[in-house]
Scaffold this active site. Structure first.
Site, PDB file in Angstrom:
ATOM      1  N   SER A 132       0.836  -1.206   0.000  1.00 24.16           N
ATOM      2  CA  SER A 132       0.000   0.000   0.000  1.00 24.16           C
ATOM      3  C   SER A 132       0.866   1.250   0.000  1.00 24.16           C
ATOM      4  O   SER A 132       1.678   1.474   0.897  1.00 24.16           O
ATOM      5  CB  SER A 132      -0.909  -0.001   1.222  1.00 24.16           C
ATOM      6  OG  SER A 132      -1.495   1.272   1.346  1.00 24.16           O
TER       7      SER A 132
ATOM      8  N   HIS B 293      -1.032  -1.125  -4.364  1.00 22.67           N
ATOM      9  CA  HIS B 293      -2.347  -0.810  -3.791  1.00 22.67           C
ATOM     10  C   HIS B 293      -2.406   0.691  -3.496  1.00 22.67           C
ATOM     11  O   HIS B 293      -1.561   1.230  -2.774  1.00 22.67           O
ATOM     12  CB  HIS B 293      -2.526  -1.627  -2.515  1.00 22.67           C
ATOM     13  CG  HIS B 293      -3.861  -1.515  -1.876  1.00 22.67           C
ATOM     14  ND1 HIS B 293      -4.957  -2.226  -2.299  1.00 22.67           N
ATOM     15  CD2 HIS B 293      -4.286  -0.780  -0.828  1.00 22.67           C
ATOM     16  CE1 HIS B 293      -5.999  -1.938  -1.539  1.00 22.67           C
ATOM     17  NE2 HIS B 293      -5.615  -1.038  -0.633  1.00 22.67           N
TER      18      HIS B 293
ATOM     19  N   ASP C 159      -4.632   3.728  -1.976  1.00 19.39           N
ATOM     20  CA  ASP C 159      -5.778   4.040  -1.118  1.00 19.39           C
ATOM     21  C   ASP C 159      -6.253   5.474  -1.331  1.00 19.39           C
ATOM     22  O   ASP C 159      -5.547   6.426  -0.984  1.00 19.39           O
ATOM     23  CB  ASP C 159      -5.382   3.860   0.352  1.00 19.39           C
ATOM     24  CG  ASP C 159      -5.164   2.405   0.703  1.00 19.39           C
ATOM     25  OD1 ASP C 159      -6.122   1.615   0.570  1.00 19.39           O
ATOM     26  OD2 ASP C 159      -4.037   2.053   1.101  1.00 19.39           O
TER      27      ASP C 159
ATOM     28  N   MET D 103      -8.854   8.290  -0.316  1.00 19.09           N
ATOM     29  CA  MET D 103      -9.768   8.618   0.799  1.00 19.09           C
ATOM     30  C   MET D 103     -10.292  10.039   0.668  1.00 19.09           C
ATOM     31  O   MET D 103      -9.527  10.955   0.329  1.00 19.09           O
ATOM     32  CB  MET D 103      -9.029   8.505   2.127  1.00 19.09           C
ATOM     33  CG  MET D 103      -8.392   7.146   2.343  1.00 19.09           C
ATOM     34  SD  MET D 103      -7.573   7.100   3.939  1.00 19.09           S
ATOM     35  CE  MET D 103      -6.806   5.488   3.870  1.00 19.09           C
TER      36      MET D 103
ATOM     37  N   HIS E 152      -8.009   1.311  -4.430  1.00 15.74           N
ATOM     38  CA  HIS E 152      -9.021   1.057  -3.393  1.00 15.74           C
ATOM     39  C   HIS E 152      -9.674   2.388  -3.044  1.00 15.74           C
ATOM     40  O   HIS E 152      -9.070   3.228  -2.374  1.00 15.74           O
ATOM     41  CB  HIS E 152      -8.309   0.426  -2.183  1.00 15.74           C
ATOM     42  CG  HIS E 152      -9.175   0.201  -0.993  1.00 15.74           C
ATOM     43  ND1 HIS E 152      -8.661  -0.018   0.274  1.00 15.74           N
ATOM     44  CD2 HIS E 152     -10.524   0.151  -0.847  1.00 15.74           C
ATOM     45  CE1 HIS E 152      -9.651  -0.183   1.131  1.00 15.74           C
ATOM     46  NE2 HIS E 152     -10.795  -0.078   0.478  1.00 15.74           N
TER      47      HIS E 152
ATOM     48  N   MET F  67     -11.983   4.679  -1.113  1.00 18.63           N
ATOM     49  CA  MET F  67     -12.748   4.868   0.125  1.00 18.63           C
ATOM     50  C   MET F  67     -13.390   6.244   0.028  1.00 18.63           C
ATOM     51  O   MET F  67     -13.057   7.172   0.758  1.00 18.63           O
ATOM     52  CB  MET F  67     -11.816   4.748   1.338  1.00 18.63           C
ATOM     53  CG  MET F  67     -11.426   3.300   1.610  1.00 18.63           C
ATOM     54  SD  MET F  67      -9.931   3.171   2.615  1.00 18.63           S
ATOM     55  CE  MET F  67      -8.698   3.246   1.339  1.00 18.63           C
TER      56      MET F  67
ATOM     57  N   MET G 178     -11.938  -6.214   4.233  1.00 18.32           N
ATOM     58  CA  MET G 178     -11.168  -5.319   5.109  1.00 18.32           C
ATOM     59  C   MET G 178     -10.892  -6.033   6.430  1.00 18.32           C
ATOM     60  O   MET G 178     -11.810  -6.562   7.058  1.00 18.32           O
ATOM     61  CB  MET G 178     -11.933  -4.031   5.389  1.00 18.32           C
ATOM     62  CG  MET G 178     -12.059  -3.072   4.216  1.00 18.32           C
ATOM     63  SD  MET G 178     -10.496  -2.564   3.464  1.00 18.32           S
ATOM     64  CE  MET G 178      -9.640  -1.779   4.840  1.00 18.32           C
TER      65      MET G 178
ATOM     66  N   ASP H 160      -6.944  -6.680   3.478  1.00 16.46           N
ATOM     67  CA  ASP H 160      -6.317  -5.360   3.612  1.00 16.46           C
ATOM     68  C   ASP H 160      -6.428  -4.850   5.041  1.00 16.46           C
ATOM     69  O   ASP H 160      -7.518  -4.622   5.548  1.00 16.46           O
ATOM     70  CB  ASP H 160      -7.014  -4.396   2.633  1.00 16.46           C
ATOM     71  CG  ASP H 160      -6.427  -2.993   2.652  1.00 16.46           C
ATOM     72  OD1 ASP H 160      -5.377  -2.789   3.269  1.00 16.46           O
ATOM     73  OD2 ASP H 160      -7.033  -2.104   2.015  1.00 16.46           O
TER      74      ASP H 160
HETATM   75  C1  DX5 Z   1      -6.686   1.284   5.292  1.00 18.01           C
HETATM   76  C2  DX5 Z   1      -6.106   0.994   3.924  1.00 18.01           C
HETATM   77  C3  DX5 Z   1      -4.993   0.047   3.890  1.00 18.01           C
HETATM   78  C4  DX5 Z   1      -3.750   0.468   4.638  1.00 18.01           C
HETATM   79  C5  DX5 Z   1      -3.094  -0.793   5.128  1.00 18.01           C
HETATM   80  O1  DX5 Z   1      -7.846   1.992   5.125  1.00 18.01           O
HETATM   81  O2  DX5 Z   1      -7.141   0.463   3.103  1.00 18.01           O
HETATM   82  O3  DX5 Z   1      -4.657  -0.308   2.555  1.00 18.01           O
HETATM   83  O4  DX5 Z   1      -2.843   1.207   3.882  1.00 18.01           O
HETATM   84  O5  DX5 Z   1      -2.036  -0.459   5.946  1.00 18.01           O
HETATM   85  P1  DX5 Z   1      -1.383  -1.528   6.955  1.00 18.01           P
HETATM   86  O6  DX5 Z   1      -0.917  -2.677   6.129  1.00 18.01           O
HETATM   87  O7  DX5 Z   1      -0.274  -0.753   7.574  1.00 18.01           O
HETATM   88  O8  DX5 Z   1      -2.458  -1.922   7.928  1.00 18.01           O
HETATM   89 ZN    ZN Z   2      -6.579  -0.292   1.104  1.00 18.20          ZN
END
Ligand code: DX5
Ligand code: ZN
Length: 222
Positions: free
Chosen positions: A8, A33, A35, A37, A66, A68, A137, A175
């Site tokens: 990620s 990956h 993220d 947000m 991903h 969010m 998740m 994840d």
């Molecule tokens: C959280 C993200 C993850 C995050 C995972 O909302 O979707 O992808 O980056 O990070 P770790 O592996 O550190 O939990």
């Molecule tokens: Zn993620």
């Protein structure tokens, strides 16, 4: 199913992002990956289209995006144009998941749906036959570095069972909170796409960590 590691980007040092990507490429990591947000669907903000587009030219890794964000359907075309390979949205964030999946495929991307810890698989049951991947998740979405939720493995097992019974084809991705210990539970339950932020990009030696995960995957025949 084939094991794929998806580090990620959230855990990367954005000041030296090119070098970080080069390290992942060197370690032959297949997926990246990303993220996204919006501060509404989750309490945190990350990065958006401009970052996806600008790093696209530095690596050939599969972009596993991903989202969010609320109403992810609004951005399907733009993420396709920015170089997204897999468009993963949250079932809790959209009113018309079927139309969103259709739109993603029309734009030439793979379609994936993510479920938050409190969301049961029954919420996406009707769409499973059309999905390339399901993301379970294993933390509450929003932040890296949280503790792995073991109870989510029930959903991974349920997805394996449904795939067998119905001859579905989706990958199962996990994840949140994955480290050299919790990854074993993920493989044992049937997950094959592994997101890891802090455990990979936060590791002293990224290649060594990638290799360590690959060895564990082998032990579990994934
Ligand atoms: C959280 C993200 C993850 C995050 C995972 O909302 O979707 O992808 O980056 O990070 P770790 O592996 O550190 O939990
Ligand atoms: Zn993620």
């Amino acid at each position: 199913m084939v094991y794929k590691l998806a580090p990620s980007l959230l855990a990367a040092d954005f000041g030296i992002i090119k070098e970080q990507l080069a390290k992942l490429d060197e370690a032959k990591v297949p997926y990246l990956h990303l993220d996204i947000m919006d501060g509404v669907f989750v309490p945190n903000l990350s990065f958006g289209l401009a970052v996806v587009e600008s790093i696209r030219k530095y690596t050939k890794m599969v972009f596993d995006v991903h989202l969010m964000i609320i109403e992810p359907e609004r951005y399907v075309e733009q993420f396709a144009k920015a170089g997204t390979d897999i468009f993963c949205f949250h079932i809790e964030a959209t009113k018309d998941a079927k139309a969103t999946v259709d739109k993603i495929k029309k734009c030439g991307m793979k379609a994936a749906i993510a479920v938050k810890p409190a969301t049961p698989i029954s919420e996406i049951k009707d769409l499973l036959g059309e999905l390339d991947m399901v993301l379970v998740m294993t933390v509450e979405p929003g932040f890296g570095g949280q503790k792995f939720m073991e109870d989510q493995m029930e959903k991974v097992k349920e997805l394996v069972k449904l795939r067998e019974e119905n001859n579905y084809k989706y990958d199962i991705e996990v994840d949140g909170g994955v480290n050299p210990e919790t990854i074993k539970t993920c493989f044992a339950s049937g997950a094959n796409v592994i997101v890891a932020g802090s455990a990979v990009l936060g590791a002293k030696d990224i290649s060594a960590r990638v290799e360590e995960f690959a060895q564990i995957a082998k032990e579990y025949n994934i």
